[in-house]
Design a protein around this motif. Structure first.
Motif, PDB file in Angstrom:
ATOM      1  N   TYR A 269       1.060  -1.165  -0.081  1.00 54.46           N
ATOM      2  CA  TYR A 269      -0.164   0.068   0.354  1.00 54.46           C
ATOM      3  C   TYR A 269       0.676   1.403   0.205  1.00 54.46           C
ATOM      4  O   TYR A 269       0.318   1.770  -0.280  1.00 54.46           O
ATOM      5  N   TRP A 270       2.049   1.374   0.388  1.00 53.07           N
ATOM      6  CA  TRP A 270       2.696   2.588   1.804  1.00 53.07           C
ATOM      7  C   TRP A 270       3.931   2.494  -0.565  1.00 53.07           C
ATOM      8  O   TRP A 270       3.612   3.677  -0.819  1.00 53.07           O
ATOM      9  N   LEU A 271       3.731   1.696  -0.642  1.00 52.48           N
ATOM     10  CA  LEU A 271       4.535   1.637  -2.496  1.00 52.48           C
ATOM     11  C   LEU A 271       3.566   1.943  -3.037  1.00 52.48           C
ATOM     12  O   LEU A 271       4.168   1.727  -4.777  1.00 52.48           O
ATOM     13  N   GLY A 272       2.973   1.450  -3.426  1.00 51.77           N
ATOM     14  CA  GLY A 272       1.386   2.261  -4.701  1.00 51.77           C
ATOM     15  C   GLY A 272       1.369   0.538  -5.129  1.00 51.77           C
ATOM     16  O   GLY A 272       0.767   1.120  -6.676  1.00 51.77           O
ATOM     17  N   PHE A 273       1.909  -0.549  -4.539  1.00 51.85           N
ATOM     18  CA  PHE A 273       2.061  -1.565  -5.511  1.00 51.85           C
ATOM     19  C   PHE A 273      -0.572  -2.085  -5.421  1.00 51.85           C
ATOM     20  O   PHE A 273      -0.499  -3.403  -6.325  1.00 51.85           O
ATOM     21  N   LEU A 274      -0.785  -1.546  -4.001  1.00 53.75           N
ATOM     22  CA  LEU A 274      -2.055  -1.947  -4.196  1.00 53.75           C
ATOM     23  C   LEU A 274      -2.947  -0.210  -3.797  1.00 53.75           C
ATOM     24  O   LEU A 274      -2.373   0.194  -2.846  1.00 53.75           O
ATOM     25  N   THR A 275      -4.148  -0.531  -3.764  1.00 56.62           N
ATOM     26  CA  THR A 275      -5.028   0.534  -4.012  1.00 56.62           C
ATOM     27  C   THR A 275      -6.352   0.265  -2.912  1.00 56.62           C
ATOM     28  O   THR A 275      -6.933   0.713  -2.635  1.00 56.62           O
ATOM     29  N   SER A 276      -6.598  -1.326  -2.953  1.00 56.07           N
ATOM     30  CA  SER A 276      -8.067  -1.593  -2.818  1.00 56.07           C
ATOM     31  C   SER A 276      -7.913  -2.772  -2.382  1.00 56.07           C
ATOM     32  O   SER A 276      -6.487  -3.882  -2.102  1.00 56.07           O
ATOM     33  N   GLY A 277      -8.805  -3.409  -1.558  1.00 55.89           N
ATOM     34  CA  GLY A 277      -8.699  -4.076  -0.329  1.00 55.89           C
ATOM     35  C   GLY A 277      -9.084  -5.960  -1.555  1.00 55.89           C
ATOM     36  O   GLY A 277      -9.117  -6.387  -1.822  1.00 55.89           O
ATOM     37  N   GLU A 278     -10.390  -5.019  -2.446  1.00 57.01           N
ATOM     38  CA  GLU A 278     -10.601  -6.336  -4.175  1.00 57.01           C
ATOM     39  C   GLU A 278      -9.336  -6.101  -4.983  1.00 57.01           C
ATOM     40  O   GLU A 278      -8.936  -7.150  -5.567  1.00 57.01           O
ATOM     41  N   GLN A 279      -8.291  -4.999  -4.661  1.00 52.31           N
ATOM     42  CA  GLN A 279      -7.553  -5.198  -5.707  1.00 52.31           C
ATOM     43  C   GLN A 279      -6.262  -7.049  -4.826  1.00 52.31           C
ATOM     44  O   GLN A 279      -5.237  -7.951  -5.783  1.00 52.31           O
ATOM     45  N   ALA A 280      -6.424  -6.466  -3.849  1.00 50.48           N
ATOM     46  CA  ALA A 280      -5.808  -7.753  -3.044  1.00 50.48           C
ATOM     47  C   ALA A 280      -5.773  -9.197  -2.883  1.00 50.48           C
ATOM     48  O   ALA A 280      -5.408  -9.824  -3.511  1.00 50.48           O
ATOM     49  N   SER A 281      -7.455  -9.422  -2.953  1.00 49.78           N
ATOM     50  CA  SER A 281      -7.845 -10.484  -2.872  1.00 49.78           C
ATOM     51  C   SER A 281      -8.154 -11.208  -4.385  1.00 49.78           C
ATOM     52  O   SER A 281      -7.898 -12.008  -4.728  1.00 49.78           O
ATOM     53  N   ASP A 282      -8.341 -10.213  -5.817  1.00 45.61           N
ATOM     54  CA  ASP A 282      -7.565 -10.636  -6.920  1.00 45.61           C
ATOM     55  C   ASP A 282      -6.296 -11.215  -6.962  1.00 45.61           C
ATOM     56  O   ASP A 282      -5.969 -11.859  -7.315  1.00 45.61           O
ATOM     57  N   LEU A 283      -5.483 -11.024  -6.134  1.00 44.15           N
ATOM     58  CA  LEU A 283      -4.049 -11.318  -6.893  1.00 44.15           C
ATOM     59  C   LEU A 283      -3.772 -12.223  -5.424  1.00 44.15           C
ATOM     60  O   LEU A 283      -2.687 -13.220  -6.482  1.00 44.15           O
ATOM     61  N   ASP A 284      -4.632 -11.909  -4.862  1.00 43.25           N
ATOM     62  CA  ASP A 284      -4.340 -13.409  -3.696  1.00 43.25           C
ATOM     63  C   ASP A 284      -5.063 -14.927  -4.158  1.00 43.25           C
ATOM     64  O   ASP A 284      -4.858 -15.699  -4.690  1.00 43.25           O
ATOM     65  N   TRP A 285      -5.919 -14.468  -5.050  1.00 36.92           N
ATOM     66  CA  TRP A 285      -6.876 -15.619  -6.195  1.00 36.92           C
ATOM     67  C   TRP A 285      -5.793 -16.119  -6.574  1.00 36.92           C
ATOM     68  O   TRP A 285      -5.524 -17.376  -7.120  1.00 36.92           O
ATOM     69  N   LYS A 286      -5.144 -15.470  -7.676  1.00 44.28           N
ATOM     70  CA  LYS A 286      -4.182 -15.855  -8.449  1.00 44.28           C
ATOM     71  C   LYS A 286      -2.925 -17.390  -8.035  1.00 44.28           C
ATOM     72  O   LYS A 286      -2.272 -17.497  -8.630  1.00 44.28           O
ATOM     73  N   SER A 287      -2.999 -16.116  -7.341  1.00 42.90           N
ATOM     74  CA  SER A 287      -1.334 -16.415  -6.715  1.00 42.90           C
ATOM     75  C   SER A 287      -2.042 -18.481  -5.509  1.00 42.90           C
ATOM     76  O   SER A 287      -2.381 -19.201  -5.201  1.00 42.90           O
ATOM     77  N   THR A 288      -0.659 -19.142  -6.180  1.00 41.55           N
ATOM     78  CA  THR A 288      -0.595 -20.462  -5.497  1.00 41.55           C
ATOM     79  C   THR A 288      -0.807 -20.429  -3.764  1.00 41.55           C
ATOM     80  O   THR A 288       0.103 -19.534  -3.400  1.00 41.55           O
ATOM     81  N   GLY A 289      -1.936 -20.979  -3.793  1.00 39.62           N
ATOM     82  CA  GLY A 289      -2.035 -20.671  -2.342  1.00 39.62           C
ATOM     83  C   GLY A 289      -2.721 -20.069  -1.478  1.00 39.62           C
ATOM     84  O   GLY A 289      -3.019 -19.916  -0.211  1.00 39.62           O
ATOM     85  N   GLY A 290      -2.766 -19.279  -1.899  1.00 40.14           N
ATOM     86  CA  GLY A 290      -3.764 -17.483  -1.853  1.00 40.14           C
ATOM     87  C   GLY A 290      -5.349 -17.661  -1.151  1.00 40.14           C
ATOM     88  O   GLY A 290      -6.143 -18.476  -2.288  1.00 40.14           O
ATOM     89  N   THR A 291      -6.283 -17.156  -0.506  1.00 39.23           N
ATOM     90  CA  THR A 291      -6.767 -17.223   0.362  1.00 39.23           C
ATOM     91  C   THR A 291      -7.299 -16.294   1.044  1.00 39.23           C
ATOM     92  O   THR A 291      -7.950 -15.980   1.695  1.00 39.23           O
TER      93      THR A 291
END
Length: 440
Positions: A269-291
């Motif tokens: 968040y601080w470095l601008g790679f995330l801007t929302s919780g939804e964005q974080a969830s989408d990236l986690d879903w693509k990641s192996t083992g992310g939930t």
């Protein structure tokens, strides 16, 4: 008969703790990282100039050690923050760049100090309940520092941001007394902390930045050869653009629902790679083992046959990517996995955990199919991984990895028990190793 692990020790030197005071390896704490000691041990047999492939690069232990050992390393990582961070660690910083960075750090400190009494609405990241992470004075100082850091660019900006990350996490209300990062508890039914917030003054935060920047700069004295690199990408997709490798050395996410996105979200968040919780969830879903976040909700009722977004949408020419049905049909551990899933479904949160375990091993089987073509005949692979338990049911990830390697025709497969993990008496960390036979 199960091996006797009664004498197995915790071996903190094989974890991230072994990296803390080891130059660039200690830039930031990533709890899930293995140590440079372990990486060196596993690559010790390679001849100088050999090529190593790291498909789950994380914070970059493998490519950095490969650089130090005179090996060539290519790496892939799905998390954009970790791609940036590892490439910053692997970079060469000339004496002129270091001098410019020191001048920039002094300028940032001077500018931030001048704003202590000013009522300036500096930007802060959209972290949910940010007041639980930092007290108002600390947050104001961090926001001022980051605002003036953002004026700079290139390698200078990278070094300033690394120092900022160290200060940001070091002044937060985060604790690491469990396997994952967590916030200190709040009083029941209030937003007030059930503890004394750190007594940071505005100037304390600035002084800490000065010290942390100084420590980062001291790690740059030993130049690297600039042969290692990290590319952003999903390790369930083909590695066609990578050079053939003599060895694959990696530690994938464990089958334990620990989210790397969750662990890294303050940095992101601080470095601008995330801007929302939804964005974080989408990236986690693509990641192996992310939930994490909404990714957990998506697991209810999940199956590969009804999930068009199961596979990555990154299409590449070359190595064919199997369909979900083909993955299911070819999965070497299908019968054992089905039995485990049946037991997990009966336990607590079984409607989420059983699909999670199912998806994890389909993801990893797809990964093994994708990485096999880029490993040279006569090469080796080594996967550092731990077992898991769900509602009393063991998920022997180490054994199932070995079975997947065997199904691909690998030989000399062996499982080395590395250490006892802190979180549960039944949990261990293993190195699952195999050899790819030379062509006939």
């Amino acid at each position: 008969m199960l091996p006797d692990r009664s004498q197995t020790q915790q071996r903190a030197d094989l974890t991230f703790r072994g990296n803390v005071h080891s130059g660039r390896h200690g830039w930031l704490r990533l709890t899930t990282a293995y140590s440079l000691t372990l990486a060196r041990e596993r690559m010790a047999h390679l001849a100088p100039g050999s090529s190593v492939l790291e498909p789950f690069a994380g914070s970059g232990t493998t490519p950095l050690v490969a650089e130090e050992m005179g090996l060539h390393c290519q790496a892939r990582e799905i998390n954009p923050f970790l791609v940036w961070f590892t490439n910053a660690k692997l970079d060469y910083y000339s004496p002129q760049t270091r001098s410019e960075a020191q001048q920039a750090a002094s300028q940032v400190l001077s500018q931030a100090s001048a704003c202590e009494k000013a009522d300036i609405p500096f930007w802060t990241p959209p972290i949910h309940h940010i007041e639980r992470w930092w007290d108002p004075v600390t947050l104001k100082a961090l926001a001022a520092l980051k605002s003036f850091i953002n004026i700079h660019s290139g390698q200078v900006r990278n070094l300033l941001d690394v120092a900022f990350c160290r200060v940001m996490m070091g002044t937060s209300n985060v604790v690491f007394n469990h396997q994952s990062m967590s916030l200190k508890k709040l009083e029941a039914d209030t937003d007030q902390p059930a503890f004394e917030l750190p007594a940071n003054t505005y100037q304390d935060v600035l002084t800490r930045f000065q010290l942390e920047f100084g420590e980062v700069v001291t790690t740059l004295a030993e130049p690297l050869r600039l042969t290692a690199s990290v590319h952003q990408g999903d390790s369930k997709t083909p590695f066609d653009a990578f050079e053939p490798a003599d060895m694959v050395l990696t530690s994938p996410p464990y089958c334990n629902r620990m989210s790397y996105i969750r662990e890294l979200r303050p940095y992101m968040y601080w470095l601008g790679f995330l801007t929302s919780g939804e964005q974080a969830s989408d990236l986690d879903w693509k990641s192996t083992g992310g939930t994490w976040g909404k990714a957990s909700t998506r697991l209810r009722g999940w199956s590969p046959s009804i999930s068009p977004d199961y596979q990555s949408d990154d299409s590449q020419d070359g190595t064919p990517v199997p369909t979900p049905a083909e993955l299911e049909a070819s999965l070497p551990i299908a019968s054992e996995l089905a039995a485990a899933l049946e037991n997990i479904e009966k336990g607590k949160s079984g409607d989420i955990l059983a699909p999670y375990v199912h998806k994890y091993f389909l993801d990893m089987w797809q990964h093994f199919l994708m990485i096999d073509p880029v490993l040279k005949a006569g090469g080796d692979m080594c996967y550092v991984i731990g077992n898991s338990t769900f509602s009393g049911t063991e998920v022997p990830t180490h054994r199932w990895y070995a079975q997947m390697m065997e199904a691909l025709g690998y030989t000399n497969i062996h499982i080395d028990t590395l250490r006892k993990r802190n979180s549960n008496k039944a949990l261990y960390e293993f190195a699952v190793c195999a050899h790819k036979p030379s062509a006939a």
